[in-house]
Design a protein around this motif. Sequence first.
Motif, PDB file in Angstrom:
ATOM      1  N   VAL A  24       9.013   1.575 -11.784  1.00  0.00           N
ATOM      2  CA  VAL A  24       7.831   2.484 -12.282  1.00  0.00           C
ATOM      3  C   VAL A  24       8.679   3.592 -13.239  1.00  0.00           C
ATOM      4  CG1 VAL A  24       6.425   2.597 -10.580  1.00  0.00           C
ATOM      5  CG2 VAL A  24       8.193   4.340 -10.464  1.00  0.00           C
ATOM      6  N   ARG A  25       7.726   3.932 -14.453  1.00  0.00           N
ATOM      7  CA  ARG A  25       8.432   4.773 -15.467  1.00  0.00           C
ATOM      8  C   ARG A  25       7.126   5.333 -16.073  1.00  0.00           C
ATOM      9  NH1 ARG A  25      11.546   2.913 -19.858  1.00  0.00           N
ATOM     10  NH2 ARG A  25      10.479   4.699 -20.971  1.00  0.00           N
ATOM     11  N   ASP A  26       7.628   6.340 -16.740  1.00  0.00           N
ATOM     12  CA  ASP A  26       6.622   6.930 -17.975  1.00  0.00           C
ATOM     13  C   ASP A  26       7.480   6.952 -19.252  1.00  0.00           C
ATOM     14  OD1 ASP A  26       8.480   9.189 -17.725  1.00  0.00           O
ATOM     15  OD2 ASP A  26       7.047  10.451 -16.409  1.00  0.00           O
ATOM     16  N   ASP A  27       6.827   7.736 -20.099  1.00  0.00           N
ATOM     17  CA  ASP A  27       7.582   7.610 -21.600  1.00  0.00           C
ATOM     18  C   ASP A  27       9.002   8.343 -21.411  1.00  0.00           C
ATOM     19  OD1 ASP A  27       5.383   6.462 -22.511  1.00  0.00           O
ATOM     20  OD2 ASP A  27       4.578   8.452 -23.318  1.00  0.00           O
ATOM     21  N   ALA A  48       4.683  -6.241  -7.657  1.00  0.00           N
ATOM     22  CA  ALA A  48       3.787  -5.243  -8.504  1.00  0.00           C
ATOM     23  C   ALA A  48       2.810  -4.205  -7.749  1.00  0.00           C
ATOM     24  CB  ALA A  48       2.853  -5.937  -9.297  1.00  0.00           C
ATOM     25  N   ALA A  49       2.417  -4.795  -6.349  1.00  0.00           N
ATOM     26  CA  ALA A  49       1.430  -3.799  -5.824  1.00  0.00           C
ATOM     27  C   ALA A  49       2.313  -2.984  -4.994  1.00  0.00           C
ATOM     28  CB  ALA A  49       0.735  -4.800  -4.589  1.00  0.00           C
ATOM     29  N   ARG A  50       3.497  -3.087  -4.485  1.00  0.00           N
ATOM     30  CA  ARG A  50       4.378  -2.040  -3.940  1.00  0.00           C
ATOM     31  C   ARG A  50       4.748  -0.977  -5.073  1.00  0.00           C
ATOM     32  NH1 ARG A  50       6.980  -3.868   1.013  1.00  0.00           N
ATOM     33  NH2 ARG A  50       6.676  -6.148   1.176  1.00  0.00           N
ATOM     34  N   ALA A  51       5.070  -1.340  -6.193  1.00  0.00           N
ATOM     35  CA  ALA A  51       5.446  -0.483  -7.212  1.00  0.00           C
ATOM     36  C   ALA A  51       4.159   0.435  -7.728  1.00  0.00           C
ATOM     37  CB  ALA A  51       5.967  -1.197  -8.577  1.00  0.00           C
ATOM     38  N   LYS A  52       2.961  -0.257  -7.663  1.00  0.00           N
ATOM     39  CA  LYS A  52       1.709   0.346  -8.020  1.00  0.00           C
ATOM     40  C   LYS A  52       1.604   1.521  -7.002  1.00  0.00           C
ATOM     41  CE  LYS A  52      -3.035  -0.106  -9.270  1.00  0.00           C
ATOM     42  NZ  LYS A  52      -4.183  -0.467  -8.449  1.00  0.00           N
ATOM     43  N   ARG A  53       1.711   1.181  -5.808  1.00  0.00           N
ATOM     44  CA  ARG A  53       1.604   2.301  -4.803  1.00  0.00           C
ATOM     45  C   ARG A  53       2.617   3.305  -4.850  1.00  0.00           C
ATOM     46  NH1 ARG A  53       0.525  -2.131  -1.521  1.00  0.00           N
ATOM     47  NH2 ARG A  53       2.699  -2.097  -0.508  1.00  0.00           N
ATOM     48  N   ALA A  54       3.629   3.216  -5.260  1.00  0.00           N
ATOM     49  CA  ALA A  54       4.768   4.288  -5.597  1.00  0.00           C
ATOM     50  C   ALA A  54       4.256   5.054  -6.750  1.00  0.00           C
ATOM     51  CB  ALA A  54       6.103   3.602  -5.738  1.00  0.00           C
ATOM     52  N   ALA A  55       3.796   4.382  -7.709  1.00  0.00           N
ATOM     53  CA  ALA A  55       3.394   4.981  -8.776  1.00  0.00           C
ATOM     54  C   ALA A  55       2.206   6.197  -8.702  1.00  0.00           C
ATOM     55  CB  ALA A  55       2.880   4.218 -10.115  1.00  0.00           C
ATOM     56  N   GLY A  60       1.487  11.583 -11.901  1.00  0.00           N
ATOM     57  CA  GLY A  60       1.947  11.889 -13.277  1.00  0.00           C
ATOM     58  C   GLY A  60       1.501  10.512 -13.973  1.00  0.00           C
ATOM     59  N   ASN A  61       1.979  10.057 -15.242  1.00  0.00           N
ATOM     60  CA  ASN A  61       1.634   9.122 -16.105  1.00  0.00           C
ATOM     61  C   ASN A  61       2.653   7.977 -15.700  1.00  0.00           C
ATOM     62  OD1 ASN A  61      -0.433  10.686 -17.373  1.00  0.00           O
ATOM     63  ND2 ASN A  61       1.274  11.608 -18.677  1.00  0.00           N
ATOM     64  N   LEU A  62       3.154   7.550 -14.466  1.00  0.00           N
ATOM     65  CA  LEU A  62       3.901   6.529 -14.245  1.00  0.00           C
ATOM     66  C   LEU A  62       3.030   5.248 -14.348  1.00  0.00           C
ATOM     67  CD1 LEU A  62       5.767   7.957 -11.296  1.00  0.00           C
ATOM     68  CD2 LEU A  62       6.615   7.584 -13.702  1.00  0.00           C
ATOM     69  N   ARG A  63       3.627   4.241 -14.968  1.00  0.00           N
ATOM     70  CA  ARG A  63       3.243   3.005 -15.172  1.00  0.00           C
ATOM     71  C   ARG A  63       4.316   1.915 -14.410  1.00  0.00           C
ATOM     72  NH1 ARG A  63       4.836   4.641 -20.005  1.00  0.00           N
ATOM     73  NH2 ARG A  63       6.285   3.861 -21.145  1.00  0.00           N
ATOM     74  N   VAL A  64       3.732   0.848 -14.066  1.00  0.00           N
ATOM     75  CA  VAL A  64       4.486  -0.289 -13.490  1.00  0.00           C
ATOM     76  C   VAL A  64       4.880  -1.218 -14.606  1.00  0.00           C
ATOM     77  CG1 VAL A  64       4.207  -2.321 -11.674  1.00  0.00           C
ATOM     78  CG2 VAL A  64       3.269   0.099 -11.116  1.00  0.00           C
TER      79      VAL A  64
END
Length: 126
Positions: A24-27, A48-55, A60-64
Motif C-alpha cells: 500500500v502507498r500514497d503519493d 490484493a484483498a489483504r493489502a486492501k484491508r490494510a489500506a 488516508g489516501n492509501l492505494r493498493v
Amino acid sequence: MSQSGAQAAAFFRDVARERTVWFVRDDAGSPAPMDSSGRRSAPFWSTAARAKRAAELWGGNLRVESLTLDYWRNVDLPDLADEQLLVGINWSGPRLVGWSFTVPEVINRLTHALGECSPGPAPTSG
C-alpha cells in the motif's frame, strides 16, 4: 501455529504460486511503521484483498499496488536491505500486526517456497 505464523506461511505459499507481491502507498510513499525495538518494517501482502484491508485500516489516501515477484526479489528487497528495513509479511487484524523478517530471512523462505536450491558455501581452492 500462531496467527502471525499462519499468515507468514500463507504469504510465501501465495507469492510462490501467484508470483505477485502487494503493498500500500500514497503519493508520499509506503508506510514503514517502527516496532518496539526501533526498527522499521516495510509491509507486504500476498493478495490484493489483504493489502486492501490494510489500506482501509490505516486510512488516508492509501492505494493498493503490486509488484512482480522477480522485481520484488531483484530490486525492492536489495533496496530494503540497503535501507536496513525489515519486511513485514501479511500483517492482519484490527491493529495490523504480524511478523517481520530481515531481507536474508525473506529470501531464504522464498527460495524454499519456490522449491529452489539455496546457494551453498562458496567452493574453496586448494
